[in-house]
Scaffold this motif. Structure first.
Motif, PDB file in Angstrom:
ATOM      1  N   GLY A 231       0.825  -1.203   0.000  1.00  0.00           N
ATOM      2  CA  GLY A 231       0.000   0.000   0.000  1.00  0.00           C
ATOM      3  C   GLY A 231       0.854   1.246   0.000  1.00  0.00           C
ATOM      4  N   THR A 232       0.210   2.406   0.047  1.00  0.00           N
ATOM      5  CA  THR A 232       0.946   3.654   0.113  1.00  0.00           C
ATOM      6  C   THR A 232       1.693   3.736   1.438  1.00  0.00           C
ATOM      7  N   PRO A 233       2.779   4.514   1.513  1.00  0.00           N
ATOM      8  CA  PRO A 233       3.479   4.656   2.791  1.00  0.00           C
ATOM      9  C   PRO A 233       2.559   5.103   3.919  1.00  0.00           C
ATOM     10  N   GLU A 234       1.695   6.089   3.628  1.00  0.00           N
ATOM     11  CA  GLU A 234       0.786   6.578   4.655  1.00  0.00           C
ATOM     12  C   GLU A 234      -0.190   5.492   5.088  1.00  0.00           C
ATOM     13  N   GLY A 235      -0.729   4.771   4.101  1.00  0.00           N
ATOM     14  CA  GLY A 235      -1.713   3.743   4.407  1.00  0.00           C
ATOM     15  C   GLY A 235      -1.132   2.603   5.220  1.00  0.00           C
ATOM     16  N   VAL A 236       0.077   2.163   4.853  1.00  0.00           N
ATOM     17  CA  VAL A 236       0.690   1.045   5.565  1.00  0.00           C
ATOM     18  C   VAL A 236       1.098   1.464   6.970  1.00  0.00           C
ATOM     19  N   TYR A 237       1.606   2.680   7.119  1.00  0.00           N
ATOM     20  CA  TYR A 237       2.015   3.150   8.446  1.00  0.00           C
ATOM     21  C   TYR A 237       0.806   3.365   9.351  1.00  0.00           C
ATOM     22  N   GLU A 238      -0.221   4.012   8.826  1.00  0.00           N
ATOM     23  CA  GLU A 238      -1.367   4.374   9.653  1.00  0.00           C
ATOM     24  C   GLU A 238      -2.357   3.229   9.832  1.00  0.00           C
ATOM     25  N   ARG A 239      -2.385   2.277   8.886  1.00  0.00           N
ATOM     26  CA  ARG A 239      -3.318   1.155   8.955  1.00  0.00           C
ATOM     27  C   ARG A 239      -2.565  -0.154   8.721  1.00  0.00           C
ATOM     28  N   PRO A 240      -1.614  -0.499   9.584  1.00  0.00           N
ATOM     29  CA  PRO A 240      -0.871  -1.759   9.400  1.00  0.00           C
ATOM     30  C   PRO A 240      -1.808  -2.950   9.481  1.00  0.00           C
ATOM     31  N   ALA A 241      -1.499  -3.980   8.677  1.00  0.00           N
ATOM     32  CA  ALA A 241      -2.341  -5.180   8.677  1.00  0.00           C
ATOM     33  C   ALA A 241      -1.972  -6.137   9.790  1.00  0.00           C
ATOM     34  N   THR A 242      -0.688  -6.208  10.146  1.00  0.00           N
ATOM     35  CA  THR A 242      -0.223  -7.187  11.131  1.00  0.00           C
ATOM     36  C   THR A 242       0.679  -6.513  12.155  1.00  0.00           C
ATOM     37  N   ALA A 243       0.923  -7.229  13.255  1.00  0.00           N
ATOM     38  CA  ALA A 243       1.818  -6.702  14.290  1.00  0.00           C
ATOM     39  C   ALA A 243       3.228  -6.542  13.736  1.00  0.00           C
ATOM     40  N   PHE A 244       3.640  -7.433  12.844  1.00  0.00           N
ATOM     41  CA  PHE A 244       4.967  -7.318  12.244  1.00  0.00           C
ATOM     42  C   PHE A 244       5.097  -6.010  11.475  1.00  0.00           C
ATOM     43  N   VAL A 245       4.130  -5.700  10.632  1.00  0.00           N
ATOM     44  CA  VAL A 245       4.175  -4.458   9.850  1.00  0.00           C
ATOM     45  C   VAL A 245       4.140  -3.256  10.776  1.00  0.00           C
ATOM     46  N   ALA A 246       3.259  -3.278  11.756  1.00  0.00           N
ATOM     47  CA  ALA A 246       3.139  -2.154  12.684  1.00  0.00           C
ATOM     48  C   ALA A 246       4.459  -1.878  13.382  1.00  0.00           C
ATOM     49  N   SER A 247       5.140  -2.929  13.831  1.00  0.00           N
ATOM     50  CA  SER A 247       6.388  -2.761  14.578  1.00  0.00           C
ATOM     51  C   SER A 247       7.560  -2.462  13.665  1.00  0.00           C
ATOM     52  N   PHE A 248       7.561  -3.018  12.455  1.00  0.00           N
ATOM     53  CA  PHE A 248       8.699  -2.823  11.563  1.00  0.00           C
ATOM     54  C   PHE A 248       8.753  -1.399  11.018  1.00  0.00           C
ATOM     55  N   LEU A 249       7.611  -0.766  10.854  1.00  0.00           N
ATOM     56  CA  LEU A 249       7.582   0.583  10.283  1.00  0.00           C
ATOM     57  C   LEU A 249       7.729   1.683  11.322  1.00  0.00           C
ATOM     58  N   GLY A 250       8.006   1.328  12.556  1.00  0.00           N
ATOM     59  CA  GLY A 250       8.189   2.349  13.584  1.00  0.00           C
ATOM     60  C   GLY A 250       7.681   1.845  14.916  1.00  0.00           C
ATOM     61  N   ARG A 251       7.919   2.636  15.951  1.00  0.00           N
ATOM     62  CA  ARG A 251       7.465   2.226  17.282  1.00  0.00           C
ATOM     63  C   ARG A 251       5.944   2.242  17.340  1.00  0.00           C
ATOM     64  N   THR A 252       5.405   1.262  18.024  1.00  0.00           N
ATOM     65  CA  THR A 252       3.960   1.218  18.208  1.00  0.00           C
ATOM     66  C   THR A 252       3.647   0.552  19.535  1.00  0.00           C
ATOM     67  N   ASN A 253       2.447   0.799  20.031  1.00  0.00           N
ATOM     68  CA  ASN A 253       1.957   0.131  21.234  1.00  0.00           C
ATOM     69  C   ASN A 253       1.020  -0.984  20.803  1.00  0.00           C
ATOM     70  N   LEU A 254       1.335  -2.214  21.204  1.00  0.00           N
ATOM     71  CA  LEU A 254       0.480  -3.359  20.922  1.00  0.00           C
ATOM     72  C   LEU A 254      -0.353  -3.630  22.169  1.00  0.00           C
ATOM     73  N   VAL A 255      -1.649  -3.427  22.040  1.00  0.00           N
ATOM     74  CA  VAL A 255      -2.569  -3.478  23.187  1.00  0.00           C
ATOM     75  C   VAL A 255      -3.641  -4.522  22.914  1.00  0.00           C
ATOM     76  N   ARG A 256      -3.827  -5.439  23.857  1.00  0.00           N
ATOM     77  CA  ARG A 256      -4.887  -6.439  23.717  1.00  0.00           C
ATOM     78  C   ARG A 256      -6.199  -5.894  24.268  1.00  0.00           C
ATOM     79  N   GLY A 257      -7.284  -6.324  23.633  1.00  0.00           N
ATOM     80  CA  GLY A 257      -8.584  -5.860  24.072  1.00  0.00           C
ATOM     81  C   GLY A 257      -9.694  -6.770  23.607  1.00  0.00           C
ATOM     82  N   GLU A 258     -10.923  -6.351  23.888  1.00  0.00           N
ATOM     83  CA  GLU A 258     -12.121  -7.091  23.494  1.00  0.00           C
ATOM     84  C   GLU A 258     -12.889  -6.234  22.497  1.00  0.00           C
ATOM     85  N   GLY A 259     -12.895  -6.691  21.227  1.00  0.00           N
ATOM     86  CA  GLY A 259     -13.583  -5.944  20.187  1.00  0.00           C
ATOM     87  C   GLY A 259     -15.088  -5.976  20.365  1.00  0.00           C
TER      88      GLY A 259
END
Length: 364
Positions: A231-259
């Motif tokens: 995807g576009t750089p903005e799209g992949v950074y702001e809407r990562p598909a997986t935890a790997f993508v989210a973490s690889f493109l910069g620091r992120t907080n991985l938070v578990r929850g109940e959808g």
């Protein structure tokens, strides 16, 4: 470059990869695993991922430096590799810019650029080389030798040599990694401007996230021989598909929850979601999407660490109610919060529900 061969319509696909696979002996997993990818005319695509993810192997498969075990590669409408076809690299209409530039030390700049030209008289080839040198702003260096140039100038000579035969696509393998930090950014900007000015289709391989996001029109994030997200750089950074993508493109907080549809219940409170989710969910929340509340609302956290970086402050915090969850908050440089403070944190925006990594999913 008056004799440039017309390429397909601007919306056409220049590089088409279908089901491409490459396995090496004595390895558990394929270097490239049943991968599909398209690159459009005039597009700059970046293959991004950690060392060993398969990005350079994929580039070499497109170039013809390696043969696939399965799948098909088409360039500018021509099949160059499949089960019944194999076209040599020099006949694929590609330009290749290597990591070390691979300039000939005994040839001057003009001769280096003219080296890949095969048609026309010597005078005509040198004239075309001069036209390309003018395009990349190196005319005054035409008679110099590679050792007389800076790293950035050598990089532009390598690009000029790749552009001279008017290829359908240019492939760049970690082309800026040998430059120092001060020169890397300016050279990267110059190369991108040249590619855009000429409408050149290009595929860049890098493991540098900042380089990928500033250089590419689209990112293709790879892991273990597969595509995690495109995807576009903005799209992949702001809407990562997986935890790997989210973490690889910069620091992120991985938070578990109940959808619960459009929201999720988490230790940080009820968070709005970027896309609907139900049941147990893992969320990505970028540090810049968190902030310290000034009106007392939010979830109390204790500040454990403060990092001043000039243009911003990065805080590492832990929930103050005994929950062991740590979160990273990024603010402007003037934030007065100090280590040891207990302050409420709020999210500005939406948390992103994440999927399972493609590397963890079995093939159907």
């Amino acid at each position: 470059m008056s004799d440039v061969t017309p390429l397909p319509h601007p919306s056409a696909t220049v590089v088409e990869v279908r089901g491409i696979t490459r396995r090496y002996p004595r390895t558990e997993h394929a270097a490239v695993d049943d991968l599909d990818l398209d690159v459009a005319q005039g597009e700059i695509l970046c293959l991004l991922g950690p060392s060993g993810c398969g990005k350079t192997t994929l580039l070499r498969l497109i170039a013809g430096f390696e043969m696939p075990d399965a799948g098909r590669v088409r360039i500018a409408g021509t099949t160059v590799a499949d089960a019944d076809t194999w076209i040599e690299p020099e006949r694929r209409r590609i330009g290749f810019v290597f990591q070390d530039y691979a300039l000939f030390p005994h040839l001057n700049v003009r001769q280096n650029v003219a080296f890949g030209l095969r048609q026309g008289s010597k005078a005509a080839r040198l004239k075309q080389a001069d036209a390309v040198l003018d395009l990349v702003g190196l005319t005054i260096f035409a008679d110099r030798y590679p050792h007389q140039l800076s790293g950035g100038q050598q990089q532009r000579v390598a690009l000029a040599r790749a552009l001279a035969p008017a290829p359908a696509v240019i492939l760049l393998d970690e082309p800026f990694s040998n430059l120092d930090a001060a020169l890397r950014g300016s050279t990267r900007d110059e190369v991108r401007q040249i590619l855009k000015r000429t409408g050149t289709t290009a595929i860049l391989v890098t493991h540098d996230q900042e380089e990928a996001m500033t250089f590419a029109d689209r990112l293709a994030v790879m892991r273990s021989g597969r595509l995690e997200q495109v995807g576009t750089p903005e799209g992949v950074y702001e809407r990562p598909a997986t935890a790997f993508v989210a973490s690889f493109l910069g620091r992120t907080n991985l938070v578990r929850g109940e959808g619960q549809g459009s929201t999720a219940r988490t230790p940080l409170g009820n968070l709005a979601l970027a896309r609907p989710a139900h049941g147990q969910v893992l969320l990505s929340v970028r540090p810049e999407a968190l902030g310290f509340s000034t009106n007392g609302t939010g979830t109390p956290v204790r500040v454990m660490q403060r990092e001043f970086k000039g243009h911003d402050l990065t805080y590492t915090c832990q929930l103050a109610d005994g929950e062991r969850l740590k979160v990273v908050v990024q603010t402007g440089p003037g934030c007065p919060v100090c280590v040891g403070d207990v302050v409420p944190v709020v999210i500005c925006g939406a948390a992103v529900p994440l999927e399972a990594s493609t590397a963890a999913r079995p093939r159907a």
